[in-house]
Design an enzyme around this catalytic site. Sequence first.
Site, PDB file in Angstrom:
ATOM      1  N   ASP A  33       0.846  -1.188   0.000  1.00 53.69           N
ATOM      2  CA  ASP A  33       0.000   0.000   0.000  1.00 53.69           C
ATOM      3  C   ASP A  33       0.889   1.249   0.000  1.00 53.69           C
ATOM      4  O   ASP A  33       1.889   1.322   0.718  1.00 53.69           O
ATOM      5  CB  ASP A  33      -0.912  -0.002   1.227  1.00 53.69           C
ATOM      6  CG  ASP A  33      -2.059   0.978   1.092  1.00 53.69           C
ATOM      7  OD1 ASP A  33      -3.217   0.529   1.021  1.00 53.69           O
ATOM      8  OD2 ASP A  33      -1.802   2.207   1.065  1.00 53.69           O
ATOM      9  N   HIS A  49     -11.143  -7.580 -13.248  1.00 55.36           N
ATOM     10  CA  HIS A  49     -11.805  -6.486 -12.537  1.00 55.36           C
ATOM     11  C   HIS A  49     -13.131  -6.920 -11.912  1.00 55.36           C
ATOM     12  O   HIS A  49     -14.009  -7.436 -12.593  1.00 55.36           O
ATOM     13  CB  HIS A  49     -12.074  -5.287 -13.458  1.00 55.36           C
ATOM     14  CG  HIS A  49     -12.692  -4.152 -12.701  1.00 55.36           C
ATOM     15  ND1 HIS A  49     -11.944  -3.169 -12.101  1.00 55.36           N
ATOM     16  CD2 HIS A  49     -13.988  -3.892 -12.369  1.00 55.36           C
ATOM     17  CE1 HIS A  49     -12.743  -2.343 -11.450  1.00 55.36           C
ATOM     18  NE2 HIS A  49     -13.993  -2.752 -11.609  1.00 55.36           N
ATOM     19  N   ASN A  88     -12.891  -3.453   2.397  1.00 59.50           N
ATOM     20  CA  ASN A  88     -13.902  -2.412   2.476  1.00 59.50           C
ATOM     21  C   ASN A  88     -14.810  -2.496   1.256  1.00 59.50           C
ATOM     22  O   ASN A  88     -14.325  -2.724   0.144  1.00 59.50           O
ATOM     23  CB  ASN A  88     -13.234  -1.042   2.541  1.00 59.50           C
ATOM     24  CG  ASN A  88     -12.360  -0.888   3.776  1.00 59.50           C
ATOM     25  OD1 ASN A  88     -12.697  -1.378   4.843  1.00 59.50           O
ATOM     26  ND2 ASN A  88     -11.215  -0.230   3.626  1.00 59.50           N
ATOM     27  N   GLY A  94     -16.011   2.560   3.443  1.00 61.95           N
ATOM     28  CA  GLY A  94     -14.711   3.214   3.364  1.00 61.95           C
ATOM     29  C   GLY A  94     -13.885   2.811   2.165  1.00 61.95           C
ATOM     30  O   GLY A  94     -12.678   3.053   2.121  1.00 61.95           O
ATOM     31  N   HIS A  99     -11.926  -1.514  -7.031  1.00 68.75           N
ATOM     32  CA  HIS A  99     -11.421  -2.770  -7.586  1.00 68.75           C
ATOM     33  C   HIS A  99     -11.216  -3.658  -6.362  1.00 68.75           C
ATOM     34  O   HIS A  99     -10.539  -3.241  -5.401  1.00 68.75           O
ATOM     35  CB  HIS A  99     -10.109  -2.534  -8.338  1.00 68.75           C
ATOM     36  CG  HIS A  99      -9.512  -3.761  -8.970  1.00 68.75           C
ATOM     37  ND1 HIS A  99      -9.298  -3.901 -10.329  1.00 68.75           N
ATOM     38  CD2 HIS A  99      -9.072  -4.920  -8.412  1.00 68.75           C
ATOM     39  CE1 HIS A  99      -8.751  -5.078 -10.583  1.00 68.75           C
ATOM     40  NE2 HIS A  99      -8.596  -5.723  -9.426  1.00 68.75           N
ATOM     41  N   HIS A 101     -10.209  -5.721  -3.346  1.00 70.47           N
ATOM     42  CA  HIS A 101      -8.898  -5.910  -2.731  1.00 70.47           C
ATOM     43  C   HIS A 101      -9.068  -6.261  -1.264  1.00 70.47           C
ATOM     44  O   HIS A 101     -10.040  -5.860  -0.626  1.00 70.47           O
ATOM     45  CB  HIS A 101      -8.009  -4.670  -2.879  1.00 70.47           C
ATOM     46  CG  HIS A 101      -8.617  -3.394  -2.388  1.00 70.47           C
ATOM     47  ND1 HIS A 101      -9.545  -2.676  -3.117  1.00 70.47           N
ATOM     48  CD2 HIS A 101      -8.443  -2.702  -1.237  1.00 70.47           C
ATOM     49  CE1 HIS A 101      -9.904  -1.591  -2.441  1.00 70.47           C
ATOM     50  NE2 HIS A 101      -9.257  -1.599  -1.287  1.00 70.47           N
TER      51      HIS A 101
HETATM   52  P1  AMP Z   1      -9.693   1.191   0.240  1.00 69.78           P
HETATM   53  O1  AMP Z   1      -9.771   2.551   0.864  1.00 69.78           O
HETATM   54  O2  AMP Z   1     -10.126   0.059   1.120  1.00 69.78           O
HETATM   55  O3  AMP Z   1     -10.411   1.177  -1.101  1.00 69.78           O
HETATM   56  O4  AMP Z   1      -8.163   0.912  -0.033  1.00 69.78           O
HETATM   57  C1  AMP Z   1      -7.471   1.499  -1.068  1.00 69.78           C
HETATM   58  C2  AMP Z   1      -6.033   1.528  -0.663  1.00 69.78           C
HETATM   59  O5  AMP Z   1      -5.268   1.755  -1.836  1.00 69.78           O
HETATM   60  C3  AMP Z   1      -5.655   2.638   0.322  1.00 69.78           C
HETATM   61  O6  AMP Z   1      -5.130   2.048   1.506  1.00 69.78           O
HETATM   62  C4  AMP Z   1      -4.611   3.459  -0.434  1.00 69.78           C
HETATM   63  O7  AMP Z   1      -3.567   3.915   0.392  1.00 69.78           O
HETATM   64  C5  AMP Z   1      -4.134   2.466  -1.458  1.00 69.78           C
HETATM   65  N1  AMP Z   1      -3.592   3.035  -2.695  1.00 69.78           N
HETATM   66  C6  AMP Z   1      -4.076   4.068  -3.422  1.00 69.78           C
HETATM   67  N2  AMP Z   1      -3.316   4.285  -4.518  1.00 69.78           N
HETATM   68  C7  AMP Z   1      -2.329   3.341  -4.483  1.00 69.78           C
HETATM   69  C8  AMP Z   1      -1.230   3.041  -5.337  1.00 69.78           C
HETATM   70  N3  AMP Z   1      -0.981   3.716  -6.477  1.00 69.78           N
HETATM   71  N4  AMP Z   1      -0.407   2.016  -4.999  1.00 69.78           N
HETATM   72  C9  AMP Z   1      -0.634   1.328  -3.861  1.00 69.78           C
HETATM   73  N5  AMP Z   1      -1.661   1.558  -3.016  1.00 69.78           N
HETATM   74  C10 AMP Z   1      -2.502   2.557  -3.319  1.00 69.78           C
END
Ligand code: AMP
Length: 124
Positions: A33, A49, A88, A94, A99, A101
């Site tokens: 992250d 996706h 989430n 949140g 996508h 994860h």
């Molecule tokens: P969520 O808020 O559960 O959708 O998680 C999305 C996560 O993606 C967050 O913890 C961000 O810090 C992380 N994130 C956003 N952009 C990137 C990126 N380019 N590379 C790695 N992590 C990212």
Amino acid sequence: MSARDDCLFCKIAHHQLESDYVYEDDEVCAFRDVSPLAPTHVLIVPKEHYDSVVDGIPATTLAAMIRVATEVAKDEGIFERGFRLVTNVGEDGGQTVRHAHVHLLGGRRLSKDMGETPTRERSL
Ligand code: AMP
């Protein structure tokens, strides 16, 4: 395999944008992250996706994501002491990246705070 042009994690999963990868196979990849909340903070994503983990994602893909999370936890040396898997879903959940994860968090004692925002007004 379908990748969306407007999806950040599709781009990372298909190496159109590079990231700090810790695992990859044909179905799933895992990368660090960009804003870590713990010493280990890795995101496990399907290459295909899906908007979230409840967007019709096949059970076999979900199982692969959990297997990869387990392997990464072992590789990171956090398996024995424990870790947290979080996913989430949607705005109130949140979710900021649409996508599917799973967050793998560990390497420190995590609080029980579930991140609620009690001040927000909403109608059910
Ligand atoms: P969520 O808020 O559960 O959708 O998680 C999305 C996560 O993606 C967050 O913890 C961000 O810090 C992380 N994130 C956003 N952009 C990137 C990126 N380019 N590379 C790695 N992590 C990212």
